[in-house]
Scaffold this motif. Sequence first.
Motif, PDB file in Angstrom:
ATOM      1  N   PRO A 104       0.617  -1.071   0.148  1.00  0.00           N
ATOM      2  CA  PRO A 104       0.171   0.164  -0.075  1.00  0.00           C
ATOM      3  C   PRO A 104       0.654   1.234   0.113  1.00  0.00           C
ATOM      4  CG  PRO A 104      -0.583  -0.911   2.111  1.00  0.00           C
ATOM      5  CD  PRO A 104       0.389  -2.478   0.843  1.00  0.00           C
ATOM      6  N   THR A 105       1.652   1.319  -0.279  1.00  0.00           N
ATOM      7  CA  THR A 105       2.894   1.743   0.219  1.00  0.00           C
ATOM      8  C   THR A 105       4.247   2.544  -0.591  1.00  0.00           C
ATOM      9  OG1 THR A 105       4.357   1.240   1.092  1.00  0.00           O
ATOM     10  CG2 THR A 105       2.863   2.088   3.025  1.00  0.00           C
ATOM     11  N   ASN A 106       3.685   1.486  -1.457  1.00  0.00           N
ATOM     12  CA  ASN A 106       4.715   0.811  -3.430  1.00  0.00           C
ATOM     13  C   ASN A 106       4.188   2.821  -4.349  1.00  0.00           C
ATOM     14  OD1 ASN A 106       2.793   0.645  -4.520  1.00  0.00           O
ATOM     15  ND2 ASN A 106       3.605  -1.886  -4.669  1.00  0.00           N
ATOM     16  N   GLY A 107       3.439   2.907  -4.025  1.00  0.00           N
ATOM     17  CA  GLY A 107       3.229   4.278  -5.069  1.00  0.00           C
ATOM     18  C   GLY A 107       2.073   3.445  -6.635  1.00  0.00           C
ATOM     19  N   GLY A 108       2.456   1.942  -5.965  1.00  0.00           N
ATOM     20  CA  GLY A 108       1.448   2.119  -7.381  1.00  0.00           C
ATOM     21  C   GLY A 108       2.494   1.063  -8.083  1.00  0.00           C
ATOM     22  N   ALA A 109       4.018   0.501  -7.791  1.00  0.00           N
ATOM     23  CA  ALA A 109       5.066   0.336  -8.330  1.00  0.00           C
ATOM     24  C   ALA A 109       4.883  -1.518  -7.967  1.00  0.00           C
ATOM     25  CB  ALA A 109       6.012   0.648  -7.756  1.00  0.00           C
ATOM     26  N   ASP A 110       3.629  -1.902  -8.718  1.00  0.00           N
ATOM     27  CA  ASP A 110       3.573  -3.398  -7.797  1.00  0.00           C
ATOM     28  C   ASP A 110       4.493  -4.538  -9.016  1.00  0.00           C
ATOM     29  OD1 ASP A 110       1.762  -3.190  -6.343  1.00  0.00           O
ATOM     30  OD2 ASP A 110      -0.397  -3.621  -7.639  1.00  0.00           O
ATOM     31  N   ILE A 111       5.266  -5.157  -8.359  1.00  0.00           N
ATOM     32  CA  ILE A 111       5.794  -5.960  -9.724  1.00  0.00           C
ATOM     33  C   ILE A 111       5.014  -7.319  -9.538  1.00  0.00           C
ATOM     34  CG2 ILE A 111       8.192  -6.679  -9.486  1.00  0.00           C
ATOM     35  CD1 ILE A 111       8.717  -4.355  -9.382  1.00  0.00           C
ATOM     36  N   THR A 112       5.344  -7.637 -11.319  1.00  0.00           N
ATOM     37  CA  THR A 112       5.017  -8.898 -11.343  1.00  0.00           C
ATOM     38  C   THR A 112       5.590  -9.740 -12.630  1.00  0.00           C
ATOM     39  OG1 THR A 112       4.184  -8.977 -13.532  1.00  0.00           O
ATOM     40  CG2 THR A 112       2.360  -7.797 -12.022  1.00  0.00           C
ATOM     41  N   THR A 113       6.243 -10.577 -12.419  1.00  0.00           N
ATOM     42  CA  THR A 113       6.957 -11.774 -12.941  1.00  0.00           C
ATOM     43  C   THR A 113       6.558 -12.326 -13.774  1.00  0.00           C
ATOM     44  OG1 THR A 113       8.247 -12.269 -10.890  1.00  0.00           O
ATOM     45  CG2 THR A 113       8.301 -14.031 -12.999  1.00  0.00           C
ATOM     46  N   LEU A 114       7.518 -13.023 -15.729  1.00  0.00           N
ATOM     47  CA  LEU A 114       6.621 -12.737 -16.767  1.00  0.00           C
ATOM     48  C   LEU A 114       7.673 -14.545 -16.981  1.00  0.00           C
ATOM     49  CD1 LEU A 114       7.293  -9.188 -18.671  1.00  0.00           C
ATOM     50  CD2 LEU A 114       4.815 -10.483 -17.210  1.00  0.00           C
ATOM     51  N   VAL A 115       7.265 -14.590 -17.822  1.00  0.00           N
ATOM     52  CA  VAL A 115       8.299 -15.820 -18.104  1.00  0.00           C
ATOM     53  C   VAL A 115       7.829 -16.671 -18.943  1.00  0.00           C
ATOM     54  CG1 VAL A 115       7.925 -16.712 -15.214  1.00  0.00           C
ATOM     55  CG2 VAL A 115       5.901 -17.386 -16.710  1.00  0.00           C
ATOM     56  N   THR A 116       9.310 -16.855 -19.757  1.00  0.00           N
ATOM     57  CA  THR A 116       8.222 -17.678 -21.004  1.00  0.00           C
ATOM     58  C   THR A 116       9.017 -19.418 -21.429  1.00  0.00           C
ATOM     59  OG1 THR A 116       9.501 -15.277 -21.803  1.00  0.00           O
ATOM     60  CG2 THR A 116       9.656 -17.353 -23.438  1.00  0.00           C
ATOM     61  N   PHE A 117       8.370 -20.037 -21.945  1.00  0.00           N
ATOM     62  CA  PHE A 117       8.319 -21.358 -21.766  1.00  0.00           C
ATOM     63  C   PHE A 117       8.446 -21.942 -23.074  1.00  0.00           C
ATOM     64  CE2 PHE A 117       5.677 -21.352 -17.244  1.00  0.00           C
ATOM     65  CZ  PHE A 117       6.924 -22.163 -16.335  1.00  0.00           C
ATOM     66  N   ALA A 118       9.010 -22.795 -23.018  1.00  0.00           N
ATOM     67  CA  ALA A 118       8.977 -23.640 -24.630  1.00  0.00           C
ATOM     68  C   ALA A 118       9.112 -24.734 -24.137  1.00  0.00           C
ATOM     69  CB  ALA A 118      10.718 -23.576 -24.878  1.00  0.00           C
ATOM     70  N   VAL A 119       7.618 -25.639 -24.461  1.00  0.00           N
ATOM     71  CA  VAL A 119       7.632 -27.203 -24.433  1.00  0.00           C
ATOM     72  C   VAL A 119       8.025 -27.735 -25.908  1.00  0.00           C
ATOM     73  CG1 VAL A 119       5.896 -28.677 -23.768  1.00  0.00           C
ATOM     74  CG2 VAL A 119       5.791 -25.994 -22.530  1.00  0.00           C
ATOM     75  N   ASP A 120       8.335 -29.434 -25.733  1.00  0.00           N
ATOM     76  CA  ASP A 120       8.773 -29.748 -26.390  1.00  0.00           C
ATOM     77  C   ASP A 120       7.125 -30.403 -27.908  1.00  0.00           C
ATOM     78  OD1 ASP A 120       9.525 -32.352 -28.096  1.00  0.00           O
ATOM     79  OD2 ASP A 120      11.542 -31.229 -28.220  1.00  0.00           O
ATOM     80  N   SER A 121       7.151 -29.896 -28.979  1.00  0.00           N
ATOM     81  CA  SER A 121       6.303 -30.657 -29.855  1.00  0.00           C
ATOM     82  C   SER A 121       6.633 -32.261 -29.381  1.00  0.00           C
ATOM     83  CB  SER A 121       6.410 -30.297 -31.246  1.00  0.00           C
ATOM     84  OG  SER A 121       7.776 -31.140 -31.339  1.00  0.00           O
TER      85      SER A 121
END
Length: 237
Positions: A104-121
């Motif tokens: 509530p004190t970060n001024g809207g600077a929420d941090i999310t995590t972005l991930v990239t997967f590669a699943v074999d066919s």
Amino acid sequence: MAPSIRQSSNIFLAIVGFLLSSIILCDAAPLTSRIQSRSYSNNTLSSNTTTPTGPLSAGSSPITTGIPSSQPLATIFPDYTSQYNARNGAVDFHTTRGLVSRSPTNGGADITTLVTFAVDSRYSSNMCQLVFDLEDSSSSASGSLKAQLFTSLAPATADTETWPSGNLRDQPLGSIDIVAGGRATWEKGSGPGATADGLIPCSTIAGKIYGGEIVPQGDSLAVSWPAGQDGIKIIVW
């Protein structure tokens, strides 16, 4: 009439021949038995030994509900883990740690995590399960212990300082209840893109680059984990 010397000799040779034949047969039997026993042992070992198996064949019926009881075929960690700042749209690409935070004190600077997967066919006929673990000694979690998972229109590929790249959030997968020291549980009916156990057909992502985002829920949350060792991953069944 007493037998002649020649008759006595023939009888003696016959007796000796019979005894030698008996000895040979007695020695041969255990050898044959050992060979059979060895063959049987090999067959037993082969039938009781678990060997790696490939994906389900085209004619097999994939598992559609519930967590499979078999051993997983593979565990896939993200190729890339990145952090996204919700206040300015910046992306810190390919970080060593995942981080999901809100205060509530970060001024809207929420941090999310972005991930990239590669699943074999080759897993296209299997089931994939999206899970979130916090089992590494360096992982931590505090606050609401709730997060949402989304797919991304395109995964992060580089550092950015602002939009338009940003997180490119797409479809909701659902919400999870994070467990410090264990595996998160999926909230039932929390999203259309995953079942309550995070199971989806691998065919929807196999042979493709699959991007996703982990977003904080609640007023306060701080979750951190070593990228590629803990946190979000895909289990192939």
